[in-house]
Enzyme design. Structure first.
Site, PDB file in Angstrom:
ATOM      1  N   ASP A  88       0.071   5.067   1.096  1.00  0.00           N
ATOM      2  CA  ASP A  88      -0.065   5.975   2.239  1.00  0.00           C
ATOM      3  C   ASP A  88      -0.062   5.211   3.556  1.00  0.00           C
ATOM      4  O   ASP A  88      -0.872   4.324   3.774  1.00  0.00           O
ATOM      5  CB  ASP A  88      -1.355   6.791   2.121  1.00  0.00           C
ATOM      6  CG  ASP A  88      -1.379   7.663   0.871  1.00  0.00           C
ATOM      7  OD1 ASP A  88      -0.309   8.140   0.464  1.00  0.00           O
ATOM      8  OD2 ASP A  88      -2.475   7.857   0.306  1.00  0.00           O
ATOM      9  N   ASP A 147       0.876  -1.159   0.000  1.00  0.00           N
ATOM     10  CA  ASP A 147       0.000   0.000   0.000  1.00  0.00           C
ATOM     11  C   ASP A 147       0.923   1.221   0.000  1.00  0.00           C
ATOM     12  O   ASP A 147       2.102   1.103   0.335  1.00  0.00           O
ATOM     13  CB  ASP A 147      -0.885  -0.033   1.253  1.00  0.00           C
ATOM     14  CG  ASP A 147      -1.766   1.188   1.368  1.00  0.00           C
ATOM     15  OD1 ASP A 147      -2.389   1.569   0.356  1.00  0.00           O
ATOM     16  OD2 ASP A 147      -1.829   1.771   2.467  1.00  0.00           O
TER      17      ASP A 147
END
Length: 175
Positions: A10, A8
């Site tokens: 952020d 991922d």
């Protein structure tokens, strides 16, 4: 078949919701979390591919244009490359949250599509995220789920940061 680590963005690679940056809407707002380039560089030695798989609803909500998002990702990949860390591809869902699209995590389409494109053995691969949606998307695709944070009942392993997770992933993948 190949092996991959799906990250991922952020909260895994870069800061978000910190004193320095709320959301990343421009390349100069992207700040790597501690030891991220080092962690990716280590993973590069043991995995065929490292991918970034991210929900970016800010595009669908009108906070940024897709071209801006692409510039952020180009900047991220370039800055990591300067540190000897390689991201092979960045994929994202630009749709609004709750839009019902097939690509927004916790759905697994982005991971599955990368798996097919690059001939990845998803059962020997890992999804690293900081939310339940990341872990669920990885599990639905067939990967192991690594959670960065305090706790997640669905995760195969939990770590405070990417460097700690990378060391465990390497040991687990070579066991």
């Amino acid at each position: 078949m190949k092996k991959a680590v799906f990250l991922d963005r952020d909260g895994v690679i870069n800061e978000v919701l910190t004193d320095r940056v709320k959301f990343v809407n421009k390349p100069n707002e992207l700040y790597f979390l501690p030891h991220v380039p080092e962690a990716i560089k280590k993973l590069n030695k043991y995995f065929d591919y490292i991918f970034v798989v991210t929900n970016q609803g800010g595009v669908g909500l009108g906070f940024m244009k897709e071209t801006q998002l692409q510039k952020i990702h180009e900047h991220m990949v370039k800055e990591l490359k300067k540190e000897g860390a390689t991201i092979h591809e960045v994929v994202y869902c630009p749709h609004k949250p709750k839009s019902g699209c097939a690509c927004r995590k916790p759905k697994s389409k982005l991971i599955v599509d990368l798996g097919e494109k690059y001939n990845i053995d998803l059962e020997k691969s890992y999804m690293v995220g900081d939310t339940d949606t990341d872990i669920i998307a990885g599990k639905r695709a067939g990967t192991k789920g690594i959670f960065l944070g305090a706790k997640d009942p669905l995760a195969d392993a939990i770590f405070p940061d990417l460097i700690s997770a990378a060391e465990w992933i390497i040991k687990d993948s070579t066991a």
